[in-house]
Enzyme design. Structure first.
Site, mmCIF file in Angstrom:
data_model
loop_
_atom_site.group_PDB
_atom_site.id
_atom_site.type_symbol
_atom_site.label_atom_id
_atom_site.label_comp_id
_atom_site.label_asym_id
_atom_site.label_seq_id
_atom_site.Cartn_x
_atom_site.Cartn_y
_atom_site.Cartn_z
ATOM 1 N N LYS A 1 0.790 -1.013 -0.030
ATOM 2 C CA LYS A 1 0.119 -0.090 0.074
ATOM 3 C C LYS A 1 0.872 1.299 -0.100
ATOM 4 O O LYS A 1 1.481 1.667 1.071
ATOM 5 C CB LYS A 1 -0.857 -0.044 1.492
ATOM 6 N N GLU B 1 9.391 1.785 11.141
ATOM 7 C CA GLU B 1 10.663 2.766 10.812
ATOM 8 C C GLU B 1 9.956 4.027 10.757
ATOM 9 O O GLU B 1 9.162 4.330 10.052
ATOM 10 C CB GLU B 1 11.218 2.376 9.186
ATOM 11 N N CYS C 1 14.031 10.941 6.734
ATOM 12 C CA CYS C 1 13.858 10.348 7.898
ATOM 13 C C CYS C 1 15.097 10.747 8.726
ATOM 14 O O CYS C 1 15.122 10.976 10.182
ATOM 15 C CB CYS C 1 13.393 9.176 8.073
ATOM 16 N N GLU D 1 9.525 16.816 14.658
ATOM 17 C CA GLU D 1 10.306 16.473 13.492
ATOM 18 C C GLU D 1 9.341 17.506 12.466
ATOM 19 O O GLU D 1 8.273 17.387 12.262
ATOM 20 C CB GLU D 1 9.764 14.922 13.069
HETATM 21 P P1 NAD Z 1 2.452 8.676 7.372
HETATM 22 O O1 NAD Z 1 2.565 7.952 8.591
HETATM 23 O O2 NAD Z 1 1.572 9.767 7.101
HETATM 24 O O3 NAD Z 1 2.047 7.707 6.164
HETATM 25 C C1 NAD Z 1 2.993 6.558 5.687
HETATM 26 C C2 NAD Z 1 1.680 5.548 5.253
HETATM 27 O O4 NAD Z 1 1.131 5.121 6.035
HETATM 28 C C3 NAD Z 1 1.139 5.876 3.841
HETATM 29 O O5 NAD Z 1 1.105 4.868 3.080
HETATM 30 C C4 NAD Z 1 -0.352 6.226 4.572
HETATM 31 O O6 NAD Z 1 -1.224 6.139 3.703
HETATM 32 C C5 NAD Z 1 -0.442 5.141 5.659
HETATM 33 N N1 NAD Z 1 -1.098 5.261 6.597
HETATM 34 C C6 NAD Z 1 -1.677 6.393 7.257
HETATM 35 N N2 NAD Z 1 -2.452 6.062 8.414
HETATM 36 C C7 NAD Z 1 -2.680 4.844 8.374
HETATM 37 C C8 NAD Z 1 -3.429 4.010 9.179
HETATM 38 N N3 NAD Z 1 -4.156 4.489 10.130
HETATM 39 N N4 NAD Z 1 -3.187 2.691 8.886
HETATM 40 C C9 NAD Z 1 -2.418 2.297 8.101
HETATM 41 N N5 NAD Z 1 -1.897 2.633 7.114
HETATM 42 C C10 NAD Z 1 -1.802 4.038 7.314
HETATM 43 O O7 NAD Z 1 3.901 9.195 6.834
HETATM 44 P P2 NAD Z 1 4.495 10.187 5.799
HETATM 45 O O8 NAD Z 1 3.729 11.479 5.870
HETATM 46 O O9 NAD Z 1 3.930 9.330 4.355
HETATM 47 O O10 NAD Z 1 5.760 10.075 5.703
HETATM 48 C C11 NAD Z 1 6.703 10.851 6.371
HETATM 49 C C12 NAD Z 1 7.196 10.107 7.665
HETATM 50 O O11 NAD Z 1 7.770 8.821 7.399
HETATM 51 C C13 NAD Z 1 8.216 10.978 8.731
HETATM 52 O O12 NAD Z 1 7.819 10.972 9.968
HETATM 53 C C14 NAD Z 1 9.476 10.322 8.425
HETATM 54 O O13 NAD Z 1 10.552 10.721 9.456
HETATM 55 C C15 NAD Z 1 8.975 8.933 8.243
HETATM 56 N N6 NAD Z 1 10.199 8.043 7.561
HETATM 57 C C16 NAD Z 1 10.924 7.309 8.429
HETATM 58 C C17 NAD Z 1 11.707 6.580 7.778
HETATM 59 C C18 NAD Z 1 12.632 5.382 8.694
HETATM 60 O O14 NAD Z 1 13.355 4.537 8.240
HETATM 61 N N7 NAD Z 1 12.630 5.441 10.122
HETATM 62 C C19 NAD Z 1 12.275 6.781 6.567
HETATM 63 C C20 NAD Z 1 11.348 7.292 5.720
HETATM 64 C C21 NAD Z 1 10.175 8.183 6.239
#
Ligand code: NAD
Length: 500
Positions: free
Chosen positions: A184, A259, A293, A391
């Site tokens: 997804k 992550e 991230c 963040e």
């Molecule tokens: P997000 O949490 O908004 O969304 C990530 C994914 O989760 C999307 O596909 C979204 O549709 C899905 N999602 C959202 N709500 C959900 C739910 N209730 N159930 C299941 N899936 C759901 O994150 P984002 O804004 O897309 O990405 C940015 C974030 O990702 C930042 O906080 C960044 O630090 C983090 N990030 C972490 C790493 C790591 O390796 N630690 C790497 C890249 C990004």
């Protein structure tokens, strides 16, 4: 740069379920926008629970009865190598799509996407060489040994900030170890996931082994998280979302790899190679538009060099080239979405309200349609401020100073996150010592963020649970089974043989 894909209109995007590109069951769609113009790029089929159910059923069937899990390892891995080769043929195209879809500068998406095929080759090699069991001999009575069985259907949920890299980073180990997959992707960056579906389709994997369901997190993502036939969820995204997913996966008791977010420190000691530290600091926060991230979003610079370092920093940041993400000369592009832009801009107001000094610049008129935030440095900040703790996930660097090593470590650790840390010093002992003491999953000493695929990837504290990467990913993507075999007649107690 004129791009050879510039004239290509983006076709609408379908779901990929059971080896076919299909519309959503409910016939729903959503629009996908270009962050540089805020104009619509194309329409995406919106997957809902019923589409997730179809995809999971296909993945389940492919796992239980398909040939994927049981075929010869060399055959399965030949598919993995084929996917890598096909990705290599598409690098330029995918890099273009990522820049168009996310606003990341194309020079950076090219570098990132060029490494994506290696995720597949690396995991093929790892499975061949390192997916091994252990044997335990017990006297002359037993030989006990472990095997690594694929877990089942893997649910993979990815963010928008480095879409193709992070998708392949999860899909490769999941498939190479024999699982089937439902991906997804993030709703804000669907274009490259569609190319991945096309590549995998072209590679000819058996039906149902790999599925992509586009859609929103609260609907499609949530249905995947709650589905009883999904064994594991590998999630990359925000910490708050990660917490929700863990809660929602509890009823079906899934393994979750998390992550999550970060607010990583870079510590520059007096004795550091300041020129290299400056290059690394600037790249580490302003590359990928700061939507990274592992970004070093908190700079701690020692008092003896602070004036010199901050002056040089200000000069360089004022010079960073913002622009069209499809221009090879662009260093910082527009942020992914209007809402995210508003969030980042709001942090600049918060910084001022908290008493910090915000050094930013106006966005030129020709870029006003895009979600641009200029590379920004926040001075006179204190660690308790929100701009030092939250963040922001944009091109914003919060600068603080410290007296000595003890204070630097204390400040660096005084935060909920624990993803990465960067230490600059020419004192060898201090470099190691600081790395040991900083509470984070990944540390770099006198280095920018250079990844070694063999090493564990992940964060501590609010930055994550578990480690992927290298053989560490095997603990998550496979079930370790122990098989006890008697090789002698060991004593077995005999109940019920005595006469009463
Ligand atoms: P997000 O949490 O908004 O969304 C990530 C994914 O989760 C999307 O596909 C979204 O549709 C899905 N999602 C959202 N709500 C959900 C739910 N209730 N159930 C299941 N899936 C759901 O994150 P984002 O804004 O897309 O990405 C940015 C974030 O990702 C930042 O906080 C960044 O630090 C983090 N990030 C972490 C790493 C790591 O390796 N630690 C790497 C890249 C990004």
């Amino acid at each position: 740069m004129t791009n050879r894909f510039d004239h290509v209109t983006q076709e609408d995007i379908l779901l990929y379920i059971n080896g076919e590109f299909v519309g959503s069951e409910a016939g729903r769609t959503f629009d996908n926008f270009n962050p540089y113009t805020n104009e619509k790029i194309n329409t995406i089929e919106e997957g809902l629970e019923s589409d997730i159910n179809k995809a999971v059923a296909a993945a389940r069937e492919a796992f239980d009865n398909g040939p994927w899990r049981t075929m010869k390892l060399t055959e399965r891995l030949s598919y993995i190598y084929r996917i890598a080769d096909l990705i290599d043929e598409e690098v330029e195209h995918i890099a273009y799509l990522e820049a168009l879809d996310t606003g990341l500068p194309i020079k950076q998406t090219l570098a990132m996407v060029s490494r994506a095929s290696e995720n597949f080759r690396f995991y093929a090699r790892m499975v061949e060489s390192r997916l091994i069991g252990e044997a335990y001999q017990v006297d002359e009575n037993f030989i006990n040994y472990t095997i690594n069985a694929p877990a089942g259907v893997a649910g993979l949920i990815t963010p928008w900030n480095a879409p193709f890299m992070l998708e392949t980073w999860k899909v490769a180990p999941a498939l190479a170890t024999g699982n089937t997959v439902v991906l997804k992707p993030a709703e804000l960056s669907p274009l490259s996931a569609d190319v991945l579906a096309k590549v995998i389709d072209k590679a000819g994997l058996p039906k149902g082994v790999f599925n992509v369901v586009h859609g929103f997190g609260e609907t499609a993502g949530d249905a995947l998280v709650r589905h009883p036939d999904v064994q594991l969820i590998s999630f990359t995204g925000e910490t708050v979302t990660g917490k929700t997913i863990i809660k929602n996966s509890a009823d079906t008791l899934k393994a979750c790899s998390m992550e999550l977010g970060g607010k990583s420190p870079i510590i520059v000691f007096d004795d550091a190679d300041l020129d290299r530290a400056l290059d690394a600091c600037i790249w580490g926060i302003f590359s990928f538009n700061g939507e990274r991230c592992t970004a070093n979003s908190r700079l701690f610079v020692q008092e003896g060099v602070k004036d010199r370092f901050i002056e040089a920093l200000k000069g360089r940041v004022a010079n960073i080239k913002i622009g069209n993400p499809l221009d090879m000369a662009t260093e910082v592009g527009p942020l992914i979405h209007k809402e995210h832009f508003d969030k980042v801009r709001n942090y600049l107001e918060i910084a001022k309200a908290e008493g910090a000094e915000v050094l930013t610049r106006a966005i030129p008129e020709q870029f006003k349609k895009g979600n641009f935030v200029a590379p920004t440095v926040i001075l006179n900040a204190e660690n308790r401020m929100r701009v030092a703790q939250d963040e922001i996930f944009g091109p914003v660097l919060t600068v603080m100073t410290f007296k000595d090593e003890k204070e630097a470590i204390k400040l660096a650790n005084d935060i909920d996150y624990g993803l990465a840390g960067y230490i600059w010093t020419n004192d060898l002992k201090r470099g190691h010592r600081a790395a040991h003491q900083i509470e984070a999953g990944m540390l770099w000493v006198n280095a920018q963020n250079v990844r070694d695929l063999r090493t564990p990837f992940g964060g501590s504290k609010s930055s994550g649970i578990g480690r992927e990467g290298g053989h560490y990913g095997f603990d998550f993507y496979t079930e370790k089974k122990i098989i006890h075999v008697a090789i002698n007649d060991h004593p077995i107690q005999q109940f019920g043989v005595q006469s009463t």
